[in-house]
Design a protein around this motif. Sequence first.
Motif, PDB file in Angstrom:
ATOM      1  N   GLN A 116      58.744 -11.579  -2.245  1.00 18.00           N
ATOM      2  CA  GLN A 116      60.069 -12.084  -2.585  1.00 18.00           C
ATOM      3  C   GLN A 116      60.681 -11.253  -3.725  1.00 18.00           C
ATOM      4  N   ARG A 117      59.850 -10.915  -4.703  1.00 16.96           N
ATOM      5  CA  ARG A 117      60.346 -10.093  -5.830  1.00 16.96           C
ATOM      6  C   ARG A 117      60.805  -8.728  -5.335  1.00 16.96           C
ATOM      7  N   ARG A 118      60.011  -8.150  -4.432  1.00 16.79           N
ATOM      8  CA  ARG A 118      60.365  -6.832  -3.884  1.00 16.79           C
ATOM      9  C   ARG A 118      61.695  -6.930  -3.127  1.00 16.79           C
ATOM     10  N   PHE A 119      61.859  -8.028  -2.370  1.00 14.75           N
ATOM     11  CA  PHE A 119      63.093  -8.248  -1.602  1.00 14.75           C
ATOM     12  C   PHE A 119      64.287  -8.380  -2.561  1.00 14.75           C
ATOM     13  N   ASP A 120      64.113  -9.175  -3.620  1.00 21.42           N
ATOM     14  CA  ASP A 120      65.189  -9.363  -4.595  1.00 21.42           C
ATOM     15  C   ASP A 120      65.549  -8.050  -5.277  1.00 21.42           C
TER      16      ASP A 120
ATOM     17  N   ALA B 221      50.962  -3.773  -4.628  1.00 19.57           N
ATOM     18  CA  ALA B 221      52.405  -3.525  -4.569  1.00 19.57           C
ATOM     19  C   ALA B 221      53.182  -4.786  -4.942  1.00 19.57           C
ATOM     20  N   GLY B 222      54.245  -4.602  -5.672  1.00 21.70           N
ATOM     21  CA  GLY B 222      55.137  -5.713  -5.978  1.00 21.70           C
ATOM     22  C   GLY B 222      54.640  -6.642  -7.074  1.00 21.70           C
ATOM     23  N   ALA B 223      53.555  -6.264  -7.756  1.00 26.81           N
ATOM     24  CA  ALA B 223      53.036  -7.139  -8.817  1.00 26.81           C
ATOM     25  C   ALA B 223      53.822  -6.973 -10.110  1.00 26.81           C
TER      26      ALA B 223
END
Length: 241
Positions: A167-171, A25-27
């Motif tokens: 962090q990418r998922r949060f952004d 996930a989130g890659a």
Amino acid sequence: MSPDGSPVRAGLLPERAIIAIDGPAGAGKSTIARHLARHFGLLNLETGAMYRAFALKVLRKGLPLDECGVLEALAAETTIRLEPGDDENRVLLDGEDVTGQIRNPTVTDAASRVSVFPAIRAWMVRMQQQMGANGGVVMEGRDIGTVVFPHADVKIFLDAAPEVRGQRRFDQLGPKAAAQPEEVIRELHKRDERDRNRADSPLRPAPDAVLLDSTCMTLDEVVKAAENIVEKRLGLAESMP
Ligand code: DC
């Protein structure tokens, strides 16, 4: 064979190709899969959305997420379809468009839970194999290169350090993010563990997948690297001017 030993299939038309994108996930799988599909004129199929749609149905019915027999019976009376959309796939659950309802944290967690059951996976895999049977697809998920299409023409395993993915998922969530970055990272980590350690079709790279670690790369760099992998594997690079 190419000089590096990869099975280059020169002459394969991209519109017949099967491109498998797997990873945690989130890659950035969805972004890359979407881009490759546009670039090479292929259909983009997000298999995670199918697990999410099924999880949504389980939640709506108030059924347990961990009783295989109950889930199997529900699957027998469920239809899930993916249709191409502008940005993401349109997801039809028993004919209802649920695209906007499957990305919240509750459904996300439930999708990971129901996906551990072999009967549910077998059902999903059958549907996914039918959807990609004629080629011309970029299929994205956890087990595409290992189980759904072990003979895919191109396999990319996209990864990145857990903190970077979190962090990418949060952004990505932006103002919609109800949680702090640390919490998003924690949830992502928990889901990763479950996806990697389940007995049936755990998340792992196929032996012949190209590993792409995007931890220190910009999105543009990842996109370019993925394009290059596809061109090389399909033997397009040689035929380009
Ligand atoms: O890719 P995603 O985050 O939308 O996937 C949601 C969950 O579905 C993921 O945590 C595990 C499951 N999944 C799976 O088991 N196999 C796939 N091919 C795709 C998703």
